[in-house]
Design a protein around this motif. Sequence first.
Motif, PDB file in Angstrom:
ATOM      1  N   VAL A  20       9.498  -2.576   9.511  1.00 60.10           N
ATOM      2  CA  VAL A  20       8.165  -2.800  10.085  1.00 60.10           C
ATOM      3  C   VAL A  20       7.228  -1.680   9.655  1.00 60.10           C
ATOM      4  O   VAL A  20       6.100  -1.920   9.194  1.00 60.10           O
ATOM      5  CB  VAL A  20       8.236  -2.899  11.624  1.00 60.10           C
ATOM      6  N   LEU A  21       7.686  -0.443   9.767  1.00 59.26           N
ATOM      7  CA  LEU A  21       6.835   0.696   9.397  1.00 59.26           C
ATOM      8  C   LEU A  21       6.508   0.701   7.920  1.00 59.26           C
ATOM      9  O   LEU A  21       5.376   0.991   7.531  1.00 59.26           O
ATOM     10  CB  LEU A  21       7.493   2.010   9.806  1.00 59.26           C
ATOM     11  N   ARG A  22       7.480   0.395   7.081  1.00 62.37           N
ATOM     12  CA  ARG A  22       7.211   0.353   5.633  1.00 62.37           C
ATOM     13  C   ARG A  22       6.106  -0.663   5.336  1.00 62.37           C
ATOM     14  O   ARG A  22       5.190  -0.375   4.564  1.00 62.37           O
ATOM     15  CB  ARG A  22       8.476   0.024   4.856  1.00 62.37           C
ATOM     16  N   ALA A  23       6.171  -1.827   5.946  1.00 58.83           N
ATOM     17  CA  ALA A  23       5.148  -2.854   5.708  1.00 58.83           C
ATOM     18  C   ALA A  23       3.802  -2.420   6.268  1.00 58.83           C
ATOM     19  O   ALA A  23       2.771  -2.511   5.576  1.00 58.83           O
ATOM     20  CB  ALA A  23       5.585  -4.184   6.321  1.00 58.83           C
ATOM     21  N   LEU A  24       3.779  -1.957   7.510  1.00 55.98           N
ATOM     22  CA  LEU A  24       2.511  -1.540   8.123  1.00 55.98           C
ATOM     23  C   LEU A  24       1.836  -0.435   7.326  1.00 55.98           C
ATOM     24  O   LEU A  24       0.630  -0.488   7.061  1.00 55.98           O
ATOM     25  CB  LEU A  24       2.750  -1.053   9.554  1.00 55.98           C
ATOM     26  N   ILE A  25       2.606   0.575   6.962  1.00 57.65           N
ATOM     27  CA  ILE A  25       2.018   1.730   6.275  1.00 57.65           C
ATOM     28  C   ILE A  25       1.607   1.364   4.854  1.00 57.65           C
ATOM     29  O   ILE A  25       0.531   1.771   4.391  1.00 57.65           O
ATOM     30  CB  ILE A  25       2.975   2.933   6.317  1.00 57.65           C
ATOM     31  N   SER A  26       2.416   0.582   4.152  1.00 62.39           N
ATOM     32  CA  SER A  26       2.054   0.187   2.782  1.00 62.39           C
ATOM     33  C   SER A  26       0.775  -0.644   2.773  1.00 62.39           C
ATOM     34  O   SER A  26      -0.167  -0.354   2.022  1.00 62.39           O
ATOM     35  CB  SER A  26       3.193  -0.615   2.140  1.00 62.39           C
ATOM     36  N   VAL A  27       0.726  -1.667   3.607  1.00 64.36           N
ATOM     37  CA  VAL A  27      -0.462  -2.519   3.656  1.00 64.36           C
ATOM     38  C   VAL A  27      -1.654  -1.737   4.204  1.00 64.36           C
ATOM     39  O   VAL A  27      -2.770  -1.838   3.682  1.00 64.36           O
ATOM     40  CB  VAL A  27      -0.188  -3.795   4.481  1.00 64.36           C
ATOM     41  N   GLY A  28      -1.423  -0.943   5.253  1.00 61.58           N
ATOM     42  CA  GLY A  28      -2.511  -0.131   5.811  1.00 61.58           C
ATOM     43  C   GLY A  28      -3.096   0.816   4.782  1.00 61.58           C
ATOM     44  O   GLY A  28      -4.314   0.985   4.701  1.00 61.58           O
ATOM     45  N   THR A  29      -2.245   1.428   3.988  1.00 60.67           N
ATOM     46  CA  THR A  29      -2.720   2.345   2.945  1.00 60.67           C
ATOM     47  C   THR A  29      -3.508   1.581   1.879  1.00 60.67           C
ATOM     48  O   THR A  29      -4.562   2.044   1.433  1.00 60.67           O
ATOM     49  CB  THR A  29      -1.541   3.099   2.316  1.00 60.67           C
ATOM     50  N   ALA A  30      -3.016   0.417   1.498  1.00 59.23           N
ATOM     51  CA  ALA A  30      -3.738  -0.389   0.509  1.00 59.23           C
ATOM     52  C   ALA A  30      -5.114  -0.792   1.034  1.00 59.23           C
ATOM     53  O   ALA A  30      -6.120  -0.706   0.308  1.00 59.23           O
ATOM     54  CB  ALA A  30      -2.920  -1.625   0.146  1.00 59.23           C
ATOM     55  N   LEU A  31      -5.180  -1.211   2.284  1.00 63.33           N
ATOM     56  CA  LEU A  31      -6.466  -1.576   2.877  1.00 63.33           C
ATOM     57  C   LEU A  31      -7.392  -0.363   2.974  1.00 63.33           C
ATOM     58  O   LEU A  31      -8.594  -0.456   2.709  1.00 63.33           O
ATOM     59  CB  LEU A  31      -6.258  -2.193   4.258  1.00 63.33           C
ATOM     60  N   HIS A  32      -6.835   0.763   3.341  1.00 63.73           N
ATOM     61  CA  HIS A  32      -7.625   1.999   3.449  1.00 63.73           C
ATOM     62  C   HIS A  32      -8.231   2.364   2.093  1.00 63.73           C
ATOM     63  O   HIS A  32      -9.435   2.629   1.988  1.00 63.73           O
ATOM     64  CB  HIS A  32      -6.734   3.137   3.969  1.00 63.73           C
ATOM     65  N   LEU A  33      -7.408   2.382   1.063  1.00 57.39           N
ATOM     66  CA  LEU A  33      -7.886   2.804  -0.257  1.00 57.39           C
ATOM     67  C   LEU A  33      -8.858   1.805  -0.870  1.00 57.39           C
ATOM     68  O   LEU A  33      -9.842   2.200  -1.503  1.00 57.39           O
ATOM     69  CB  LEU A  33      -6.701   3.031  -1.196  1.00 57.39           C
ATOM     70  N   THR A  34      -8.608   0.512  -0.682  1.00 54.97           N
ATOM     71  CA  THR A  34      -9.514  -0.467  -1.291  1.00 54.97           C
ATOM     72  C   THR A  34     -10.814  -0.610  -0.528  1.00 54.97           C
ATOM     73  O   THR A  34     -11.838  -0.964  -1.124  1.00 54.97           O
ATOM     74  CB  THR A  34      -8.835  -1.846  -1.424  1.00 54.97           C
ATOM     75  N   SER A  35     -10.819  -0.328   0.765  1.00 55.28           N
ATOM     76  CA  SER A  35     -12.062  -0.473   1.516  1.00 55.28           C
ATOM     77  C   SER A  35     -12.879   0.818   1.560  1.00 55.28           C
ATOM     78  O   SER A  35     -14.102   0.774   1.628  1.00 55.28           O
ATOM     79  CB  SER A  35     -11.798  -0.979   2.931  1.00 55.28           C
ATOM     80  N   ARG A  36     -12.225   1.957   1.502  1.00 54.72           N
ATOM     81  CA  ARG A  36     -12.936   3.233   1.620  1.00 54.72           C
ATOM     82  C   ARG A  36     -13.047   3.982   0.301  1.00 54.72           C
ATOM     83  O   ARG A  36     -13.936   4.800   0.141  1.00 54.72           O
ATOM     84  CB  ARG A  36     -12.258   4.114   2.649  1.00 54.72           C
ATOM     85  N   GLY A  37     -12.100   3.770  -0.599  1.00 53.16           N
ATOM     86  CA  GLY A  37     -12.126   4.447  -1.893  1.00 53.16           C
ATOM     87  C   GLY A  37     -10.749   4.961  -2.261  1.00 53.16           C
ATOM     88  O   GLY A  37      -9.993   5.424  -1.405  1.00 53.16           O
ATOM     89  N   MET A  38     -10.435   4.878  -3.528  1.00 53.16           N
ATOM     90  CA  MET A  38      -9.108   5.274  -4.013  1.00 53.16           C
ATOM     91  C   MET A  38      -8.850   6.768  -3.886  1.00 53.16           C
ATOM     92  O   MET A  38      -7.720   7.208  -4.019  1.00 53.16           O
ATOM     93  CB  MET A  38      -8.927   4.838  -5.472  1.00 53.16           C
ATOM     94  N   ASP A  39      -9.881   7.534  -3.613  1.00 52.65           N
ATOM     95  CA  ASP A  39      -9.724   8.982  -3.476  1.00 52.65           C
ATOM     96  C   ASP A  39      -9.608   9.419  -2.013  1.00 52.65           C
ATOM     97  O   ASP A  39      -9.671  10.605  -1.718  1.00 52.65           O
ATOM     98  CB  ASP A  39     -10.899   9.694  -4.131  1.00 52.65           C
ATOM     99  N   ARG A  40      -9.397   8.500  -1.093  1.00 55.87           N
ATOM    100  CA  ARG A  40      -9.437   8.813   0.336  1.00 55.87           C
ATOM    101  C   ARG A  40      -8.098   9.230   0.934  1.00 55.87           C
ATOM    102  O   ARG A  40      -7.860   9.106   2.114  1.00 55.87           O
ATOM    103  CB  ARG A  40      -9.995   7.631   1.109  1.00 55.87           C
ATOM    104  N   LEU A  41      -7.198   9.749   0.103  1.00 53.34           N
ATOM    105  CA  LEU A  41      -5.971  10.402   0.547  1.00 53.34           C
ATOM    106  C   LEU A  41      -5.897  11.744  -0.153  1.00 53.34           C
ATOM    107  O   LEU A  41      -6.334  11.872  -1.300  1.00 53.34           O
ATOM    108  CB  LEU A  41      -4.730   9.592   0.168  1.00 53.34           C
ATOM    109  N   GLY A  42      -5.330  12.741   0.506  1.00 54.67           N
ATOM    110  CA  GLY A  42      -5.198  14.036  -0.147  1.00 54.67           C
ATOM    111  C   GLY A  42      -4.336  14.988   0.649  1.00 54.67           C
ATOM    112  O   GLY A  42      -3.735  14.623   1.662  1.00 54.67           O
ATOM    113  N   ARG A  43      -4.301  16.201   0.162  1.00 53.57           N
ATOM    114  CA  ARG A  43      -3.584  17.291   0.821  1.00 53.57           C
ATOM    115  C   ARG A  43      -4.606  18.302   1.309  1.00 53.57           C
ATOM    116  O   ARG A  43      -5.639  18.529   0.678  1.00 53.57           O
ATOM    117  CB  ARG A  43      -2.636  17.990  -0.139  1.00 53.57           C
TER     118      ARG A  43
END
Length: 173
Positions: A109-132
């Motif tokens: 469940v977590l793998r699916a939620l996080i993978s899809v959530g990350t894809a939605l985050h990056l495609t809706s907000r920008g591919m650079d919206r993850l970092g350290r």
Amino acid sequence: MHLNPYGEDPVRLATDLTWTPPATAGELTDRCRAAGVVADRAGTEHDLAAVRAFLVRWLAVVDATDPARRAALLNDLLAESSSSPRLTDHAGTGWHLHFRGDDLPLGAVLRALISVGTALHLTSRGMDRLGRCALADCARPYADFTRGGRQRYCSPACANRDAVRRHRARAAG
């Protein structure tokens, strides 16, 4: 305007689980439930190990600086973790989309939620919206949910520590 209601919570959970990894399956279950994850069953030690392994791969997505590389890594996670979208009202809270099958263990469940959530985050907000985190002695991952997309730190505390460090360096020089 709320751009990504489906992606934000799972991505926040992923960063939280990487900042402070759960020590036991019970802790993983409790933290997921506190984050609003509806799971059919409690996590097991196998789920805990699966989530830890998955988060290592998710961090590779965070660390990828090239958008095409980030997309390729995330596409691999999506292919392994998600299924075709479908409508469900499994929790009785209203119809919504699921990108996973029914009756999965918590790790899946977590793998699916996080993978899809990350894809939605990056495609809706920008591919650079993850970092350290930019603070030299931190380096925790973050997801940028800011309006302007200029986040550089994992938390206000790290941003403040770095500002104080820069101020002291200027004052001493």
